[in-house]
Design a protein around this motif. Sequence first.
Motif, PDB file in Angstrom:
ATOM      1  N   ALA A   1      34.016  23.313  18.204  1.00  0.00           N
ATOM      2  CA  ALA A   1      33.748  22.674  16.759  1.00  0.00           C
ATOM      3  C   ALA A   1      34.896  21.771  16.424  1.00  0.00           C
ATOM      4  O   ALA A   1      34.751  21.016  15.764  1.00  0.00           O
ATOM      5  N   ALA A   2      36.230  22.198  16.737  1.00  0.00           N
ATOM      6  CA  ALA A   2      37.284  21.756  16.103  1.00  0.00           C
ATOM      7  C   ALA A   2      37.390  20.262  16.789  1.00  0.00           C
ATOM      8  O   ALA A   2      37.820  19.229  16.311  1.00  0.00           O
ATOM      9  N   ALA A   3      37.046  20.271  18.226  1.00  0.00           N
ATOM     10  CA  ALA A   3      37.498  18.844  18.900  1.00  0.00           C
ATOM     11  C   ALA A   3      36.275  17.862  18.729  1.00  0.00           C
ATOM     12  O   ALA A   3      36.581  16.633  18.899  1.00  0.00           O
ATOM     13  N   GLY A   4      35.019  18.301  18.248  1.00  0.00           N
ATOM     14  CA  GLY A   4      34.070  17.396  17.769  1.00  0.00           C
ATOM     15  C   GLY A   4      33.283  17.040  19.224  1.00  0.00           C
ATOM     16  O   GLY A   4      33.681  17.630  20.142  1.00  0.00           O
ATOM     17  N   ASP A   5      32.516  15.963  19.177  1.00  0.00           N
ATOM     18  CA  ASP A   5      32.065  15.436  20.488  1.00  0.00           C
ATOM     19  C   ASP A   5      33.067  14.781  21.379  1.00  0.00           C
ATOM     20  O   ASP A   5      32.859  13.402  21.749  1.00  0.00           O
ATOM     21  N   VAL A   6      33.747  15.628  22.229  1.00  0.00           N
ATOM     22  CA  VAL A   6      34.717  14.954  23.200  1.00  0.00           C
ATOM     23  C   VAL A   6      33.881  15.074  24.537  1.00  0.00           C
ATOM     24  O   VAL A   6      33.371  15.980  25.016  1.00  0.00           O
ATOM     25  N   PRO A   7      33.705  13.777  25.090  1.00  0.00           N
ATOM     26  CA  PRO A   7      33.030  13.731  26.227  1.00  0.00           C
ATOM     27  C   PRO A   7      33.671  14.428  27.405  1.00  0.00           C
ATOM     28  O   PRO A   7      34.987  14.258  27.728  1.00  0.00           O
ATOM     29  N   SER A   8      33.093  15.354  28.210  1.00  0.00           N
ATOM     30  CA  SER A   8      33.574  16.157  29.486  1.00  0.00           C
ATOM     31  C   SER A   8      32.710  16.119  30.294  1.00  0.00           C
ATOM     32  O   SER A   8      31.661  16.369  30.224  1.00  0.00           O
ATOM     33  N   ARG A   9      33.256  15.924  31.565  1.00  0.00           N
ATOM     34  CA  ARG A   9      32.400  16.004  32.550  1.00  0.00           C
ATOM     35  C   ARG A   9      31.693  17.178  33.340  1.00  0.00           C
ATOM     36  O   ARG A   9      30.760  17.446  33.835  1.00  0.00           O
ATOM     37  N   LEU A  10      32.067  18.286  32.344  1.00  0.00           N
ATOM     38  CA  LEU A  10      31.716  19.679  32.618  1.00  0.00           C
ATOM     39  C   LEU A  10      30.668  19.805  31.687  1.00  0.00           C
ATOM     40  O   LEU A  10      29.697  20.661  32.260  1.00  0.00           O
ATOM     41  N   THR A  11      30.496  19.225  30.344  1.00  0.00           N
ATOM     42  CA  THR A  11      29.262  19.721  29.518  1.00  0.00           C
ATOM     43  C   THR A  11      28.135  18.639  29.596  1.00  0.00           C
ATOM     44  O   THR A  11      27.258  18.862  29.103  1.00  0.00           O
ATOM     45  N   GLU A  12      28.523  17.362  29.806  1.00  0.00           N
ATOM     46  CA  GLU A  12      27.588  16.378  29.689  1.00  0.00           C
ATOM     47  C   GLU A  12      26.307  16.365  30.708  1.00  0.00           C
ATOM     48  O   GLU A  12      26.791  17.018  32.067  1.00  0.00           O
ATOM     49  N   THR A  13      25.308  16.341  30.373  1.00  0.00           N
ATOM     50  CA  THR A  13      24.094  16.516  31.226  1.00  0.00           C
ATOM     51  C   THR A  13      23.956  15.187  32.113  1.00  0.00           C
ATOM     52  O   THR A  13      24.086  14.232  31.555  1.00  0.00           O
TER      53      THR A  13
END
Lengths: 287, 141
Positions: free
Chosen positions: A58-70
């Motif tokens: 929630a604090a970081a906002g939309d940080v792209p991460s290779r672990l979360t992106e579909t």
Amino acid sequence: MPSLKDIKRRIVSVKNTQKITHAMKLVSAAKFARANHAVIAARPYGDGFEDMVEKVVAAAGDVPSRLTETRGQHKKELLVLVATDRGLCGSLNSALFKVTNRYIKERQEQGVKFDVMAWGRRSGMFCRKVRWSLLAEREKVTEKPRYDVALDLANEVVTTYLEGTYDAVHVAFVEFKSALSQVPVIKQVLPVTPKASAADDMGSNIIVEPVAEKLLEPLLQKLVVSRMFRILLESAASEHGARMTAMDSATKNAKEVIRKLTLQYNRGRQAAITKELIEITSGADAL
Amino acid sequence: MLQSELQVRVLSPERIIFRGPAKALGLPGELGYMTLLPGHTPMVAELGIGTLVLESGSTSAEKLFVSGGFVDVSRDAVTVLANVIEKPTEINVDRAKKALVRADEQLLQAKSGGVDVPRALSAKKRAEHRLEIAGATKSLH
């Protein structure tokens, strides 16, 4: 009609089996108590970790991460099948395999290819039987679930995922509800989906040290580890719980079989005595 | 409202180490030591290697060994999610002493190369903190 001697032998054999199943039940009960305790003891950490990740996301906002992106189209997926090493635990494994098999068939019809990581000896045996393409095989993962074991395994899975061959990683395991109820489930572990943030006044005005963007990646990795650890603990508890109930009913069943055989034996013995008496009396009559 | 106590939970992945109120909590953050007092702003921080000091007020402070993990502070509730956490009685002093000797040896050879210096340094740090908490003397040679 079996002879009296045969019945006697069978009674002895069933009694021996009963001794074994009873002993196994006691051992499983002890192991189950320990596994159950471990599941409960690990819960606060697991929950605490989920909450914390939720806040950082929630604090970081939309940080792209290779672990979360579909990864767009699901073409090839990895499935981790966590089963037991040993049998004699009722329908635990077969129920899990049935659910997994159905899931894989369904997905394959949609054009998804699968590779499987088999954890637990029974898991490997099943995968070879149904000829799934095995990526790796491991044994004794649920025997004594420790955090460092989960760490190793999770790292292996994350590394494989980051190589980019697979679009998603799912784990099939038996979720632990209670000693009497275990439910086979299939859960997605990668890409990671942190719990949706509850609309709270915190979130944006929370201090994250070092910076949230930098913290997020290791945090998400640890989230996978934490979830994997939970899966191992639950699998272990399910196994011992299922074995305990299976062995309990086997012991009860053996008791019932012994009762029936003893009845049969006594009847046979009585019949033999009666027959002999008739022979003697009719012999005496003949004189 | 300002509360006078922190509700502290110290957790390892495998179990609960401590749960209860505390006046203050000293922690080895990744960026340096910090002390949390009641009324702290919500925060999430990464932990380094060091000593966790739990001030419960009446009794003397309790010390625990921490290595890695995170701390989650929200409205006077503090959750420490440590990778490794040991009570003074749980520390294996012999192992820590051996680890310290090994780390020192490696650091001496560091100039000749082939040594993972950051790793040896953190091993040394871990061993030193373990020994200090366990109350064992540091002098060995």
